[in-house]
Design a protein around this motif. Sequence first.
Motif: not given
Length: 64
Positions: A15-27
């Motif tokens: 849950k706390p890492l979700a934004p970073f995981i999503i952003t990494a996928g987009i990048v």
Amino acid sequence: MALLGRRSFPTPIVKPLAPFIITAGIVLYTVNKIENVARSIPPFDTDPRNPRALLNKKLKEQHH
């Protein structure tokens, strides 16, 4: 439940890492698209270092 004498704690990891995981996928997706476009532009499509150079050369020979 204890595993080898250790107690499990309900620590949130995803849950706390979700934004970073999503952003990494987009990048990663965006960089992949940019690389694919960059490999197909004319100065680099016949470069021997390009892994698709032979395929591009064969395709151009077939069309001409």
